[in-house]
Design an enzyme around this catalytic site. Structure first.
Site, PDB file in Angstrom:
ATOM      1  N   TYR A 171      13.506  24.515  16.964  1.00  0.00           N
ATOM      2  CA  TYR A 171      12.723  23.305  17.217  1.00  0.00           C
ATOM      3  C   TYR A 171      12.780  22.981  18.700  1.00  0.00           C
ATOM      4  O   TYR A 171      13.830  23.123  19.330  1.00  0.00           O
ATOM      5  CB  TYR A 171      13.256  22.146  16.361  1.00  0.00           C
ATOM      6  CG  TYR A 171      12.495  20.851  16.531  1.00  0.00           C
ATOM      7  CD1 TYR A 171      11.107  20.863  16.634  1.00  0.00           C
ATOM      8  CD2 TYR A 171      13.144  19.638  16.581  1.00  0.00           C
ATOM      9  CE1 TYR A 171      10.397  19.685  16.789  1.00  0.00           C
ATOM     10  CE2 TYR A 171      12.447  18.450  16.735  1.00  0.00           C
ATOM     11  CZ  TYR A 171      11.067  18.487  16.842  1.00  0.00           C
ATOM     12  OH  TYR A 171      10.372  17.316  16.996  1.00  0.00           O
ATOM     13  N   TYR A 181      16.323  13.476  17.044  1.00  0.00           N
ATOM     14  CA  TYR A 181      16.856  14.781  16.619  1.00  0.00           C
ATOM     15  C   TYR A 181      18.290  14.867  17.136  1.00  0.00           C
ATOM     16  O   TYR A 181      18.594  15.623  18.059  1.00  0.00           O
ATOM     17  CB  TYR A 181      15.984  15.903  17.177  1.00  0.00           C
ATOM     18  CG  TYR A 181      16.088  17.204  16.415  1.00  0.00           C
ATOM     19  CD1 TYR A 181      15.556  17.333  15.134  1.00  0.00           C
ATOM     20  CD2 TYR A 181      16.708  18.318  16.978  1.00  0.00           C
ATOM     21  CE1 TYR A 181      15.640  18.518  14.435  1.00  0.00           C
ATOM     22  CE2 TYR A 181      16.788  19.518  16.293  1.00  0.00           C
ATOM     23  CZ  TYR A 181      16.252  19.610  15.021  1.00  0.00           C
ATOM     24  OH  TYR A 181      16.332  20.801  14.335  1.00  0.00           O
TER      25      TYR A 181
HETATM   26  P1  ZID Z   1      14.560  22.979   3.956  1.00  0.00           P
HETATM   27  O1  ZID Z   1      15.325  21.814   3.443  1.00  0.00           O
HETATM   28  O2  ZID Z   1      13.499  23.558   3.095  1.00  0.00           O
HETATM   29  O3  ZID Z   1      15.519  24.183   4.366  1.00  0.00           O
HETATM   30  C1  ZID Z   1      16.822  24.049   4.829  1.00  0.00           C
HETATM   31  C2  ZID Z   1      17.698  24.743   3.815  1.00  0.00           C
HETATM   32  O4  ZID Z   1      18.999  24.929   4.335  1.00  0.00           O
HETATM   33  C3  ZID Z   1      17.852  23.951   2.517  1.00  0.00           C
HETATM   34  O5  ZID Z   1      17.417  24.754   1.431  1.00  0.00           O
HETATM   35  C4  ZID Z   1      19.352  23.719   2.433  1.00  0.00           C
HETATM   36  O6  ZID Z   1      19.812  23.767   1.101  1.00  0.00           O
HETATM   37  C5  ZID Z   1      19.862  24.884   3.245  1.00  0.00           C
HETATM   38  N1  ZID Z   1      21.248  24.751   3.736  1.00  0.00           N
HETATM   39  C6  ZID Z   1      21.810  23.707   4.386  1.00  0.00           C
HETATM   40  N2  ZID Z   1      23.101  23.982   4.677  1.00  0.00           N
HETATM   41  C7  ZID Z   1      23.347  25.232   4.209  1.00  0.00           C
HETATM   42  C8  ZID Z   1      24.483  26.070   4.193  1.00  0.00           C
HETATM   43  N3  ZID Z   1      25.655  25.672   4.714  1.00  0.00           N
HETATM   44  N4  ZID Z   1      24.394  27.299   3.626  1.00  0.00           N
HETATM   45  C9  ZID Z   1      23.221  27.705   3.088  1.00  0.00           C
HETATM   46  N5  ZID Z   1      22.108  26.959   3.065  1.00  0.00           N
HETATM   47  C10 ZID Z   1      22.166  25.732   3.620  1.00  0.00           C
HETATM   48  O7  ZID Z   1      13.970  22.498   5.362  1.00  0.00           O
HETATM   49  P2  ZID Z   1      13.088  23.237   6.476  1.00  0.00           P
HETATM   50  O8  ZID Z   1      12.114  24.167   5.894  1.00  0.00           O
HETATM   51  O9  ZID Z   1      12.607  22.108   7.326  1.00  0.00           O
HETATM   52  O10 ZID Z   1      14.184  24.032   7.317  1.00  0.00           O
HETATM   53  C11 ZID Z   1      14.146  25.406   7.550  1.00  0.00           C
HETATM   54  C12 ZID Z   1      14.325  25.681   9.032  1.00  0.00           C
HETATM   55  O11 ZID Z   1      13.186  25.199   9.745  1.00  0.00           O
HETATM   56  C13 ZID Z   1      15.552  24.991   9.646  1.00  0.00           C
HETATM   57  O12 ZID Z   1      16.176  25.852  10.565  1.00  0.00           O
HETATM   58  C14 ZID Z   1      14.924  23.826  10.381  1.00  0.00           C
HETATM   59  O13 ZID Z   1      15.715  23.360  11.453  1.00  0.00           O
HETATM   60  C15 ZID Z   1      13.634  24.485  10.860  1.00  0.00           C
HETATM   61  N6  ZID Z   1      12.629  23.530  11.339  1.00  0.00           N
HETATM   62  C16 ZID Z   1      12.029  22.673  10.470  1.00  0.00           C
HETATM   63  C17 ZID Z   1      11.167  21.712  10.950  1.00  0.00           C
HETATM   64  C18 ZID Z   1      10.398  20.814  10.007  1.00  0.00           C
HETATM   65  O14 ZID Z   1       9.581  20.013  10.433  1.00  0.00           O
HETATM   66  N7  ZID Z   1      10.589  20.965   8.683  1.00  0.00           N
HETATM   67  C19 ZID Z   1      11.080  21.511  12.367  1.00  0.00           C
HETATM   68  C20 ZID Z   1      11.590  22.521  13.195  1.00  0.00           C
HETATM   69  C21 ZID Z   1      12.412  23.485  12.679  1.00  0.00           C
HETATM   70  C22 ZID Z   1      11.200  20.124  12.819  1.00  0.00           C
HETATM   71  O15 ZID Z   1      12.256  19.539  12.580  1.00  0.00           O
HETATM   72  N8  ZID Z   1       8.169  17.869  14.773  1.00  0.00           N
HETATM   73  C23 ZID Z   1       9.229  17.245  14.244  1.00  0.00           C
HETATM   74  C24 ZID Z   1      10.233  17.979  13.584  1.00  0.00           C
HETATM   75  C25 ZID Z   1      10.118  19.364  13.494  1.00  0.00           C
HETATM   76  C26 ZID Z   1       9.025  19.977  14.035  1.00  0.00           C
HETATM   77  C27 ZID Z   1       8.055  19.230  14.682  1.00  0.00           C
END
Ligand code: ZID
EC number: 1.3.1.9
Length: 229
Positions: A171, A181
């Site tokens: 991000y 954040y």
């Molecule tokens: P998600 O909840 O679908 O996925 C995260 C997963 O991690 C979940 O299934 C959790 O159960 C799992 N998890 C947490 N801790 C553990 C652990 N210890 N062991 C194993 N699993 C674990 O959310 P997602 O799809 O948003 O996240 C996936 C990736 O995308 C992460 O690396 C985020 O940081 C990244 N990401 C998401 C977003 C977003 O908007 N959803 C953005 C950037 C990066 C973002 O935050 N404007 C504002 C915000 C953003 C972008 C633009």
């Protein structure tokens, strides 16, 4: 066909699920790693057909997930697991969920993989500004969101076919100040991005494996809603 392991899928709202679908549509076999506390509800929902609508691929077929592996990516091997976690009901009900054990189990089940996806992050103090973040919260964010990728690559690299690829999600708050954040998540993404460059060099030489990260746009996943984005 290629085989992919996608770490960080626990429902059908996040990036991990969407990436799994894109890979399935391209013909890959899909394995997922699901955070232990979320495993039961994810498997139950899958079994009961709750995700059937969102399993639909462009050709009309449904994405098949060959196997769901319980995973907690903050623990590298059983020696690292503290007693309170071991005793926790949700953890005690599953086994072999440390990174090392998951890689071993995948090896025993399938031999090799071609694609490793890291789609997980956790920052317990994400709602705190960096100025108000505790050491514990900061280190937890880096452990779950940055080192987890190093650990996954460390343990999966030996079973990755040459020419394979790994990807994580980052991000832009790593580079620019984005209020909200917090909790060290901006720091964790900066580490992830730097590690991507170093690991691309190392894994490229060691196993002909590519290492990339994608700076994601906003997606209304469970994790994003928890932050209030
Ligand atoms: P998600 O909840 O679908 O996925 C995260 C997963 O991690 C979940 O299934 C959790 O159960 C799992 N998890 C947490 N801790 C553990 C652990 N210890 N062991 C194993 N699993 C674990 O959310 P997602 O799809 O948003 O996240 C996936 C990736 O995308 C992460 O690396 C985020 O940081 C990244 N990401 C998401 C977003 C977003 O908007 N959803 C953005 C950037 C990066 C973002 O935050 N404007 C504002 C915000 C953003 C972008 C633009």
């Amino acid at each position: 066909g290629k085989r992919a392991f996608i770490a960080g899928v626990a429902d059908d709202n996040g990036y991990g699920w969407a990436i799994a679908k894109a890979l399935a549509a391209a013909g890959a076999e899909i394995l997922v790693g699901t955070w232990v506390p979320a495993l039961n509800i994810f498997e139950t929902s899958l079994r009961r057909g709750k995700f059937d609508e969102s399993r639909k691929l462009p050709d009309g077929s449904l994405m098949e997930i060959t196997k769901v592996y319980p995973l907690d990516a903050v623990f590298d091997s059983p020696e690292d697991v503290p007693d309170d976690v071991k005793a926790n009901k949700r953890y005690a009900g599953s086994s072999n969920w440390t990174v090392k054990e998951v890689a071993e189990t995948v090896k025993n089940d399938f031999g090799t993989i071609d694609i490793l996806v890291h789609s997980l992050a956790n920052g317990p103090e994400v709602k705190n500004s960096l100025l108000e973040t505790s050491r514990k919260g900061y280190l937890a964010a880096v452990s779950a969101s940055s080192y987890s990728f190093i650990s996954l690559l460390q343990h999966f690299l030996p079973i990755m076919n040459p020419g394979g690829a790994t990807i994580s999600l980052t991000y832009i708050a790593s580079e620019r100040t984005i209020p909200g954040y917090g909790g060290g998540m901006s720091s964790a993404k900066a580490a992830l991005e730097s590690d991507t460059r170093v690991l691309a060099y190392e894994a490229g030489r060691k196993g002909k494996i590519r290492v990339n990260t994608i700076s994601a746009g906003p997606l209304g996943s469970r994790a994003a809603k928890a932050i209030g984005f």
